[in-house]
Design a protein around this motif. Structure first.
Motif, PDB file in Angstrom:
ATOM      1  N   LYS A   1       0.820  -1.208   0.000  1.00 44.61           N
ATOM      2  CA  LYS A   1       0.000   0.000   0.000  1.00 44.61           C
ATOM      3  C   LYS A   1       0.857   1.262   0.000  1.00 44.61           C
ATOM      4  O   LYS A   1       1.843   1.373   0.724  1.00 44.61           O
ATOM      5  CB  LYS A   1      -0.917  -0.008   1.225  1.00 44.61           C
ATOM      6  CG  LYS A   1      -1.977   1.073   1.245  1.00 44.61           C
ATOM      7  CD  LYS A   1      -2.920   0.866   2.431  1.00 44.61           C
ATOM      8  CE  LYS A   1      -3.963   1.954   2.523  1.00 44.61           C
ATOM      9  NZ  LYS A   1      -4.883   1.740   3.662  1.00 44.61           N
TER      10      LYS A   1
ATOM     11  N   ASP B   1       1.020   4.770   1.130  1.00 44.51           N
ATOM     12  CA  ASP B   1       0.373   5.637   2.125  1.00 44.51           C
ATOM     13  C   ASP B   1       0.263   7.082   1.663  1.00 44.51           C
ATOM     14  O   ASP B   1      -0.484   7.871   2.268  1.00 44.51           O
ATOM     15  CB  ASP B   1       1.146   5.578   3.451  1.00 44.51           C
ATOM     16  CG  ASP B   1       1.009   4.222   4.127  1.00 44.51           C
ATOM     17  OD1 ASP B   1      -0.021   3.565   3.922  1.00 44.51           O
ATOM     18  OD2 ASP B   1       1.951   3.809   4.837  1.00 44.51           O
TER      19      ASP B   1
ATOM     20  N   TYR C   1      -0.860   7.922  -1.321  1.00 40.15           N
ATOM     21  CA  TYR C   1      -1.915   8.005  -2.336  1.00 40.15           C
ATOM     22  C   TYR C   1      -3.081   8.835  -1.808  1.00 40.15           C
ATOM     23  O   TYR C   1      -3.456   8.724  -0.637  1.00 40.15           O
ATOM     24  CB  TYR C   1      -2.390   6.599  -2.686  1.00 40.15           C
ATOM     25  CG  TYR C   1      -3.380   6.521  -3.810  1.00 40.15           C
ATOM     26  CD1 TYR C   1      -3.131   7.123  -5.045  1.00 40.15           C
ATOM     27  CD2 TYR C   1      -4.575   5.813  -3.666  1.00 40.15           C
ATOM     28  CE1 TYR C   1      -4.031   7.027  -6.088  1.00 40.15           C
ATOM     29  CE2 TYR C   1      -5.492   5.711  -4.704  1.00 40.15           C
ATOM     30  CZ  TYR C   1      -5.219   6.321  -5.915  1.00 40.15           C
ATOM     31  OH  TYR C   1      -6.119   6.232  -6.946  1.00 40.15           O
TER      32      TYR C   1
ATOM     33  N   ALA D   1      -5.723   6.804  -0.053  1.00 38.07           N
ATOM     34  CA  ALA D   1      -5.171   5.695   0.723  1.00 38.07           C
ATOM     35  C   ALA D   1      -6.130   5.200   1.797  1.00 38.07           C
ATOM     36  O   ALA D   1      -6.137   4.012   2.137  1.00 38.07           O
ATOM     37  CB  ALA D   1      -3.847   6.114   1.358  1.00 38.07           C
TER      38      ALA D   1
END
Length: 557
Positions: free
Chosen positions: A240, A242, A244, A247
């Protein structure tokens, strides 16, 4: 054959229920974060790691250079463009939260979300889009999609010759990206949502060259995930991102994409619980899987076809191409070799792709206007005509025809189809060898013209028939057979440049008829997608453009 009719019925129902209507240009007031929260409304349990298989080792993970669906499925989890699509295939905001067009349709202005970041935490601005779109046009990069995605932009002709600054893309400020077109484009919002137009980080690309997209430390992304492992031939791991913008709505912490090229290996891994989703399934297992909860047959907008190297004799002769095409029993290939999971092609553009009128389909309008190009119910007549054409071309009963090869990879039905073509063309007196190569080598050799005849296929990147018809335009980077016809080129250019939606589709219908009558390729079947997905894996979705979306998924507790 057992269960064949059931699978065909499942596919037909899915196509009728899921066929996409054309989403017209909008002024983009709905944000991507709003779309994301709608898509995750049915969460069960987020977080954790999932293991999936959607393809083998990719030729490239560079958004600008990729033209294969398996790599695109991974890339779309790492990169987001100006716009994107939601679960219902609507165009929604991506890195741009809103956008508008000028009254004449020539100027598109995209307003980026505030405080965008790359996965390394550095600022992502409108200048990154300026760099990335110019890079896509750069002739030294030779991006397969460069011409098709950008040629409607003012100054593209000069940019394609090396004057990148001529491309009319600009950043008046750090949060505004402006594109000026040379003529209106009715589907430009779809282009702006396509993964190849995503931004890449200039400093990383220029400092690391071609290797930037193969190393986790340099694969700086703009999307939901970042790369943390790349083991060619084994797996690519995403974790992932973070930084984004969305998110908070991205669920899985880690996605491991297993790069498995062997159908049996993927099937075994799925059955042993090592994979939650497997796209590679041994064809002999399909009859026994029909009707099971975890076996899915979904509609896919695309066509399986044969490419001819039209720049190489004897495939530069339309009569030869027609003979080879007519000798193919499409009903047999789709219903027997492909076990009813695909449907026999009667034209080039298949079902599910929109036409001008709301809820209409291009393929249905083609039938109304022109009928079916291939009469699949009279194969004997087709084969007899193939023999006549071969004689007219100077090769009676195959005499004097050079030995040639058929390029393909060895997954799914591809080898079985190759063996069928070898046999049926042998009945014309032709000697064909089968050249099986790994997938990433097939795509490179096909694009570079290193083949005689090749297995090919196209799954729609976005819902507009130009996306598949334009493949055969002179200069298109995905025109593997190097087909060229001035009449065809004129029609696709008129379709691209008109602001009249009905004329856009009508020109494309005419262009399809030209390529069919010229036998620029040999359509065989219309795709569907079949895969195994564990019931535990929920709230992920598959789109008829061939993409899997895992970023908002959950695992049942």
């Amino acid at each position: 054959m057992k269960k064949t009719k059931l699978i065909s019925a499942m596919l037909l129902a899915a196509v009728l229920l899921s066929a996409c209507g054309g989403s017209k240009t909008v002024d983009g007031t709905k944000s991507g974060s709003d779309a994301a929260s709608e898509q995750t409304a049915e969460k069960t349990s987020a977080g954790g790691s999932i293991d999936v298989q959607i393809g083998s080792s990719p030729e490239t993970m560079d958004p600008a250079l990729n033209s294969a669906a398996d790599a695109a499925n991974m890339i779309l989890h790492a990169f987001t463009g100006l716009l994107t699509v939601d679960k219902n295939q609507n165009i929604v905001g991506g890195l741009a939260e809103k956008w508008e067009t000028s009254g004449d349709g020539l100027t598109w202005t995209f307003h980026l979300r505030p405080d965008l970041k790359w996965s390394d935490g550095s600022d992502l601005t409108a200048e990154d889009f300026v760099y990335s779109w110019k890079r896509l046009a750069d002739p030294s990069l030779a991006a397969p999609y460069g011409y098709d995605l950008l040629n409607m932009i003012e100054g593209y002709d000069k940019a394609a010759k090396g004057d990148l600054d001529a491309l009319a893309v600009s950043a008046p400020d750090s949060s505004t990206f402006v594109v000026k077109l040379s003529s209106p484009c009715t589907y430009f919002d779809k282009i702006a949502s396509f993964i190849s137009t995503s931004p890449v980080q200039k400093v990383t690309v220029e400092e690391n060259g071609d290797e930037w997209s193969t190393k986790p430390e340099t694969y700086i992304t703009s999307g939901p995930y970042k790369m943390t492992e790349y083991v060619d031939g084994d797996h690519i791991t995403f974790e992932k991102n973070d930084y984004y913008y969305d998110a908070a709505n991205i669920t899985f912490d880690k996605i491991v994409f297993h790069l498995i090229s062997d159908d049996n290996a993927a099937y075994t891994a799925y059955n042993q619980g090592e994979l939650l989703l497997a796209k590679a399934i041994p064809s002999e297992e399909i009859p026994n899987l029909a009707g099971k909860e975890d076996f899915h047959v979904d509609p896919m907008m695309g066509t399986y076809y044969v490419s001819f190297n039209t720049q190489k004799a004897p495939f530069d002769n339309p009569k030869v191409r027609e003979a080879l095409s007519l000798a193919i029993d499409r009903n047999y290939v789709a219903n027997t070799i492909m076990q009813g999971t695909y449907s026999p092609a009667v034209n080039f553009v298949g079902p599910g792709i929109s036409d001008a009128a709301k809820d209409s389909q291009f393929a249905e309008v083609t039938k109304e206007k022109y009928g079916d190009f291939f009469n699949n119910d009279d194969y004997d007549a087709n084969f007899a005509k193939a023999k006549e054409l071969l004689a007219e071309a100077g090769y009676p009963d195959g005499q004097g025809f050079p030995q040639f090869s058929y390029l393909t990879n060895d997954t799914g039905y591809h080898k079985a189809v190759a063996e069928y073509l070898q046999d049926v063309w042998k009945k014309l007196g032709l000697n064909m060898t089968i050249d099986i190569q790994e997938w990433k080598t097939v795509t490179a050799n096909r694009r570079n013209g290193n083949f005689d005849v090749a297995r090919n296929g196209w799954v729609m990147d976005y819902d507009d028939p130009s996306n598949i018809i334009n493949l055969f335009e002179t200069g298109n980077g995905n025109n593997d057979g190097k087909y060229s016809n001035p009449e065809f080129d004129k029609l696709v250019e008129e379709a691209r440049s008109t602001a009249d939606v009905e004329k856009h589709y009508d020109y494309l219908h005419q262009a399809e008829q030209v390529i069919l009558k010229d036998y620029g390729m040999a359509p065989i079947a219309y795709y569907s997608e079949f895969y195994l997905k564990s019931p535990k894996l929920q709230n992920v979705w598959y789109s008829p453009t061939g993409y899997y979306y895992f970023m908002y998924g959950t695992l049942a507790e």
